[in-house]
Design a protein around this motif. Structure first.
Motif, PDB file in Angstrom:
ATOM      1  N   ALA A 108      -2.887   4.229  -9.123  1.00 17.18           N
ATOM      2  CA  ALA A 108      -4.167   4.641  -8.542  1.00 17.18           C
ATOM      3  C   ALA A 108      -5.233   3.571  -8.765  1.00 17.18           C
ATOM      4  O   ALA A 108      -6.009   3.242  -7.849  1.00 17.18           O
ATOM      5  CB  ALA A 108      -4.612   5.976  -9.137  1.00 17.18           C
ATOM      6  N   ALA A 163       1.299   7.127 -12.095  1.00 17.81           N
ATOM      7  CA  ALA A 163       0.254   7.639 -11.208  1.00 17.81           C
ATOM      8  C   ALA A 163      -1.102   7.005 -11.517  1.00 17.81           C
ATOM      9  O   ALA A 163      -1.841   6.614 -10.610  1.00 17.81           O
ATOM     10  CB  ALA A 163       0.167   9.163 -11.330  1.00 17.81           C
ATOM     11  N   VAL A 164      -1.429   6.883 -12.804  1.00 21.71           N
ATOM     12  CA  VAL A 164      -2.718   6.308 -13.198  1.00 21.71           C
ATOM     13  C   VAL A 164      -2.783   4.816 -12.861  1.00 21.71           C
ATOM     14  O   VAL A 164      -3.747   4.336 -12.256  1.00 21.71           O
ATOM     15  CB  VAL A 164      -2.971   6.523 -14.704  1.00 21.71           C
ATOM     16  N   GLU A 173       0.821  -1.212   0.000  1.00 23.07           N
ATOM     17  CA  GLU A 173       0.000   0.000   0.000  1.00 23.07           C
ATOM     18  C   GLU A 173       0.856   1.263   0.000  1.00 23.07           C
ATOM     19  O   GLU A 173       0.575   2.218  -0.742  1.00 23.07           O
ATOM     20  CB  GLU A 173      -0.911   0.007   1.222  1.00 23.07           C
ATOM     21  N   LEU A 201       2.406   1.902  -3.408  1.00 22.71           N
ATOM     22  CA  LEU A 201       1.432   2.414  -4.370  1.00 22.71           C
ATOM     23  C   LEU A 201       1.145   3.891  -4.126  1.00 22.71           C
ATOM     24  O   LEU A 201       1.043   4.691  -5.073  1.00 22.71           O
ATOM     25  CB  LEU A 201       0.144   1.599  -4.300  1.00 22.71           C
ATOM     26  N   LEU A 202       1.012   4.279  -2.861  1.00 24.58           N
ATOM     27  CA  LEU A 202       0.786   5.690  -2.530  1.00 24.58           C
ATOM     28  C   LEU A 202       1.985   6.535  -2.953  1.00 24.58           C
ATOM     29  O   LEU A 202       1.837   7.665  -3.447  1.00 24.58           O
ATOM     30  CB  LEU A 202       0.525   5.839  -1.032  1.00 24.58           C
ATOM     31  N   ILE A 239       1.796   7.110  -6.709  1.00 27.93           N
ATOM     32  CA  ILE A 239       0.744   8.059  -7.079  1.00 27.93           C
ATOM     33  C   ILE A 239       1.166   9.496  -6.794  1.00 27.93           C
ATOM     34  O   ILE A 239       1.127  10.367  -7.681  1.00 27.93           O
ATOM     35  CB  ILE A 239      -0.560   7.739  -6.326  1.00 27.93           C
ATOM     36  N   PHE A 240       1.580   9.756  -5.558  1.00 26.58           N
ATOM     37  CA  PHE A 240       1.826  11.140  -5.158  1.00 26.58           C
ATOM     38  C   PHE A 240       3.175  11.676  -5.640  1.00 26.58           C
ATOM     39  O   PHE A 240       3.297  12.867  -5.936  1.00 26.58           O
ATOM     40  CB  PHE A 240       1.682  11.277  -3.646  1.00 26.58           C
ATOM     41  N   LEU A 254      -4.328   0.521  -6.584  1.00 23.16           N
ATOM     42  CA  LEU A 254      -4.651   0.779  -5.181  1.00 23.16           C
ATOM     43  C   LEU A 254      -6.158   0.686  -4.941  1.00 23.16           C
ATOM     44  O   LEU A 254      -6.606   0.093  -3.945  1.00 23.16           O
ATOM     45  CB  LEU A 254      -4.139   2.156  -4.768  1.00 23.16           C
ATOM     46  N   ALA A 255      -6.929   1.265  -5.845  1.00 21.75           N
ATOM     47  CA  ALA A 255      -8.389   1.244  -5.689  1.00 21.75           C
ATOM     48  C   ALA A 255      -8.909  -0.192  -5.700  1.00 21.75           C
ATOM     49  O   ALA A 255      -9.781  -0.553  -4.889  1.00 21.75           O
ATOM     50  CB  ALA A 255      -9.037   2.048  -6.813  1.00 21.75           C
ATOM     51  N   LEU A 259       2.471  12.431  -9.367  1.00 20.13           N
ATOM     52  CA  LEU A 259       1.738  13.682  -9.584  1.00 20.13           C
ATOM     53  C   LEU A 259       2.654  14.896  -9.435  1.00 20.13           C
ATOM     54  O   LEU A 259       2.598  15.843 -10.238  1.00 20.13           O
ATOM     55  CB  LEU A 259       0.571  13.774  -8.592  1.00 20.13           C
TER      56      LEU A 259
END
Length: 332
Positions: A274, A270-271, A228, A231-232, A235-236, A277-278, A239
């Protein structure tokens, strides 16, 4: 002295000399760039080692990860940069290994470190998904500190600005922009070498350190499954890099296009991360998370074979210490 560059910060009303060389050993110059990169790497290793100890990871296994990750990370960070600047290095092959002059790519280093870490996890019997979570935080420490090496080299800066508080200018920045005017114009970027620029190295440094603080808190108190945090991070950081990379004047490009390599790769990461993760969050909420992602997998019992349940002990990594499931990934 040629070793020093005076840097002017118009928004702060200050200026001072910045050295590129820290000291010399005989005729060999030790650059601040290398010292800062090494310092950031060292802090990342200390953090990872401390957390690995709390998670009761095998010391031998983590040593394998560190060794292979470092080797592959350095090689790939340089190779990534050289590949996308091959027009230059093809006629200056003697400079390909001159990493002390700058010229490493963060994404190349991350790719290499992941490859090396996978090899280390295999040989050291470390759970790769847990390693990714620790590695993400270590990367943020290394990136946040390492970016200051760019400052001492007066590189990784952005386009002109007259509003940014920490805008800066130096003769070295001016000379770099003057040499690259034709290339910048070919990419549709107009920059005045005599005006202040965005300190993009600073933007990324601050973002990485703040992101480290946030993800460290999530790791300790809110982590739901293995992978987790990684993955975060994807993403961040992706971005942030998409935005900051668009300001820079030293980007690597895809061939002769105006597409910046790191900006494109950041968007893709990032895509994908995301969505990934979802999907995992939904599965975790529904109780359908695959066991390989679980932090505390359910105890294995012999009930299905018509026998009484048995107490399960976990043997982690190459160690022989038996750990109760509730203590398996406890972080104090």
């Amino acid at each position: 002295m040629s070793n020093y560059t005076r840097v002017f910060f118009d928004g702060l009303g200050i200026s001072f000399d910045v050295p590129s060389v820290a000291f010399t050993i005989g005729s060999y110059e030790v650059h601040w760039y290398g010292i800062i990169i090494a310092f950031g790497f060292g802090l990342a290793v200390l953090y990872g080692g401390r957390m690995a100890y709390k998670w009761k990871m095998s010391l031998n296994g983590m040593t394998d990860v560190l060794l292979w990750g470092t080797i592959f990370g350095i090689i790939c960070a340089r190779a990534y940069y050289v590949i996308f600047q091959w027009d230059y290095y093809s006629v200056h092959p003697n400079e390909i290994i001159a990493i002390w002059n700058g010229g490493i790519a963060i994404y190349g280093g991350i790719i290499g470190a992941l490859i090396g870490a996978a090899v280390g996890c295999k040989t050291g019997k470390i759970d790769f998904r847990n390693l990714l979570d620790l590695g993400a935080l270590g990367l943020l420490i290394g990136q946040g500190i390492g970016r200051w090496g760019n400052f001492f080299n007066q590189e990784a800066f952005g386009t002109n600005t007259d509003t940014a508080l920490f805008r800066m200018w130096s003769v070295k920045i001016r000379d770099t922009l003057e040499r690259s005017q034709a290339e910048l114009l070919s990419k549709g970027i107009e920059v005045d070498p005599e005006k202040a620029v965005h300190p993009t190295f600073l933007y990324e440094s601050v973002w990485c350190l703040l992101l480290f603080a946030a993800l460290h808190i999530i790791l300790k108190k809110h982590r739901k499954f293995k992978g987790e945090i990684f993955l975060l991070y994807g993403i961040f950081y992706g971005l942030e890099r998409m935005v900051v990379e668009g300001m820079r004047t030293d980007s690597l490009y895809v061939g002769d296009t105006t597409i910046r390599v790191s900006q494109l790769l950041s968007a893709v990461i990032a895509v994908i991360f995301a969505v990934w993760l979802a999907v995992l969050l939904v599965k975790e909420k529904k109780g359908k998370l695959p066991v390989r992602y679980m932090i505390n997998p359910p105890a294995v019992t012999a009930a299905s074979f018509g026998e009484a349940p048995v107490e399960t002990a976990y043997n982690y990594s190459a160690g022989n210490t038996k750990i109760g499931e509730n203590d398996f990934f406890r972080v104090n």
